[in-house]
Design an enzyme around this catalytic site. Structure first.
Site, PDB file in Angstrom:
ATOM      1  N   GLY A  15      30.789  33.194  40.718  1.00 43.54           N
ATOM      2  CA  GLY A  15      30.507  31.993  39.565  1.00 43.54           C
ATOM      3  C   GLY A  15      30.748  30.733  40.370  1.00 43.54           C
ATOM      4  NE  ARG A  76      29.268  36.607  38.231  1.00 45.08           N
ATOM      5  CZ  ARG A  76      30.346  35.875  38.359  1.00 45.08           C
ATOM      6  NH1 ARG A  76      31.580  36.143  39.181  1.00 45.08           N
ATOM      7  NH2 ARG A  76      30.630  34.911  37.533  1.00 45.08           N
ATOM      8  CG  ASP A 107      39.215  37.842  41.206  1.00 40.03           C
ATOM      9  OD1 ASP A 107      37.913  37.653  41.108  1.00 40.03           O
ATOM     10  OD2 ASP A 107      39.811  38.163  40.506  1.00 40.03           O
ATOM     11  CB  THR A 130      36.807  30.639  40.298  1.00 41.72           C
ATOM     12  OG1 THR A 130      37.098  31.005  38.970  1.00 41.72           O
ATOM     13  CG2 THR A 130      38.133  30.586  40.828  1.00 41.72           C
ATOM     14  CG  ASP A 132      37.472  31.903  35.792  1.00 40.75           C
ATOM     15  OD1 ASP A 132      37.075  31.203  34.970  1.00 40.75           O
ATOM     16  OD2 ASP A 132      37.300  33.105  35.961  1.00 40.75           O
ATOM     17  CG  ASP A 134      41.003  33.721  38.239  1.00 44.16           C
ATOM     18  OD1 ASP A 134      40.424  33.372  38.980  1.00 44.16           O
ATOM     19  OD2 ASP A 134      40.114  34.627  37.805  1.00 44.16           O
ATOM     20  NE  ARG A 176      36.632  36.865  35.975  1.00 43.75           N
ATOM     21  CZ  ARG A 176      36.371  36.867  37.336  1.00 43.75           C
ATOM     22  NH1 ARG A 176      35.133  37.454  37.653  1.00 43.75           N
ATOM     23  NH2 ARG A 176      36.748  35.877  38.284  1.00 43.75           N
TER      24      ARG A 176
END
Ligand code: F6P
Length: 328
Positions: A15, A76, A107, A130, A132, A134, A176
Site C-alpha cells: 500500500g 502487491r 511487512d 505504510t 499503519d 505496524d 488493517r
C-alpha cells in the site's frame, strides 16, 4: 557481493503512503552523492520480476518531495512469493548489474525481501513506508503522521455536523490489524470512544459508555473505529445495534477509506523519509543486508527484517489511559 555496491535498485511495494516519494528522492540523491548508480524499479516486486527498470539520476527526482503516492508506482505481488517469481527477479537484477536493493514498504514487502535476500545472498535494505505504523523496530513509519493529520482534519469537519444535529458518528479508519491510527487520531480529534483490534471493548461496554456520556450532558459524540476491530468490523451493523439499544441516539457512519493514503506528506514524514532514505544507502555502504532502517528514540537504527515483521502490535497503555481521561 563482498565489496561495496556500485549500482543500487530501489522500489516501492504494498500500500502506498505519503512520503514514499520523499524517500525515493533521498535514496536516489544519496546514490548520486556517493557516486553510485541508481535504478528505479516500477510497480514493486511485479516490476522487479518483469525487469521494468529505469536509470535515475539526482535531477530525475526533482519536485517530488511534496507529492503523495509513489512515482515508481506500487503493487502487491503474489508471484514474488513463488520461487519461480523470485528467480525471474534475480535474473533481471543480474542482467542490469544491480548489486543491492532498497525496498520501501510494509511487512509484506519485508517478508518478501527477507526470503529473497537469503535465497540469493543478495543485499537488501528496507525502509518502512505504510500509514499503519505496524512495523517493529521503528517508532514511526513513513506516511503515518500524514494519515493521522488527514483523519483529524476529517473528524473536525464531521464534528461540526454531528454537533449541529446532536448525532453520534461512527468514523472508520484504516490500520488493517493495528489500532495506531484510530488511537492517536481519536485522541487528537477528541473522540468519545476508540475501538481498536488490540483491545476488545465489547458491545455492552460501548453501550454503557455512550449512556454515561449522554447522562453527563454530551450532545454529540464521535466514536473512532479501527477497520480491524472485533465489534467494529461491520460498522453499519454496529450503528444499527446502537440505535436499537439506545433509542436516544441518532447514528451516522463515515468510512474514511483511501483518502487516508493520499495527499501531500507532512513535514514530519518528509524529514523521516529523507533520513531513512539516506540511512538505507549508508547501511548498504557499511555492508549491511537483510535489515530495515528505522527510527528509534529519534535516532536512525537498523533491525533484521525478521524482527521488523514479527509479532503483534504492542498496545500503548498510557495512550489508552489518556483517551479514557480526556473523553470523561
Ligand atoms: O497497509 C495499508 C492499508 O492502507 C491498510 O490500512 C488497509 O487495510 C490496506 O492497506 C488496504 O489495502 P488495499 O489498498 O490494497 O485495499
Amino acid at each position: 557481493m563482498d565489496q561495496s555496491p556500485r549500482k543500487i535498485g530501489v522500489l516501492t511495494s504494498g500500500g502506498d503512503s505519503p512520503g514514499m516519494n520523499a524517500a525515493l528522492r533521498a535514496v536516489v540523491r544519496s546514490c548520486a552523492y556517493h557516486g553510485l548508480e541508481c535504478v528505479g524499479i516500477y510497480r514493486g516486486y511485479e516490476g522487479l520480476r518483469e525487469g521494468d527498470f529505469k536509470e535515475l539520476d539526482a535531477r530525475s527526482v526533482k519536485n517530488i518531495i511534496n507529492r503523495g503516492g509513489t512515482f515508481l508506482k506500487s503493487a502487491r505481488s503474489k508471484e514474488f512469493f513463488t520461487k519461480e517469481g523470485r528467480l525471474q527477479a534475480f535474473n533481471h537484477l543480474k542482467q542490469a548489474s544491480i548489486d543491492a536493493l532498497v525496498v520501501i514498504g510494509g511487512d509484506g514487502t519485508f517478508a518478501g525481501a527477507a526470503v529473497f535476500s537469503k535465497e540469493f545472498n543478495f543485499p537488501i535494505v528496507g525502509i518502512p513506508g505504510t500509514i499503519d505504523n505496524d512495523i517493529n523496530g521503528t517508532d514511526f513509519t513513513i506516511g503515518y503522521d500524514t494519515a493521522l493529520n488527514t483523519v483529524v482534519e476529517a473528524i473536525d469537519k464531521i464534528r461540526d455536523t454531528a454537533n449541529s444535529h446532536n448525532r453520534l458518528f461512527l468514523v472508520e479508519v484504516m490500520g488493517r490489524d493495528a489500532g495506531d491510527i484510530a488511537l492517536n487520531a481519536g485522541i487528537g480529534a477528541g473522540a468519545e470512544e476508540i475501538l481498536i483490534p488490540e483491545e476488545d471493548l465489547g458491545k455492552d461496554r460501548l453501550l454503557e459508555s455512550l449512556k454515561r456520556s449522554k447522562k453527563s450532558g454530551k450532545t454529540s459524540s464521535i466514536v473512532v473505529v479501527s477497520e480491524g476491530d472485533q465489534i467494529g468490523k461491520n460498522i453499519f451493523e454496529l450503528a444499527k445495534f446502537i440505535e436499537e439499544n439506545l433509542t436516544e441516539y441518532e447514528v451516522r457512519v463515515t468510512v474514511l477509506g483511501h483518502i487516508q493514503r493520499g495527499g501531500a506528506p507532512s513535514c514530519y514524514d518528509r524529514v523521516l523519509a529523507s533520513r531513512l532514505g539516506v540511512g538505507a544507502v549508508d547501511a548498504l555502504l557499511r555492508g549491511e543486508k537483510n535489515v530495515m532502517i528505522g527510527i528509534v528514540h529519534n535516532k536512525v537504527t537498523s533491525v533484521p527484517f525478521e524482527q521488523a515483521i514479527k509479532g503483534e502490535n504492542e498496545l500503548d497503555r498510557e495512550l489508552i489511559r489518556v483517551a479514557d481521561i480526556t473523553s470523561f
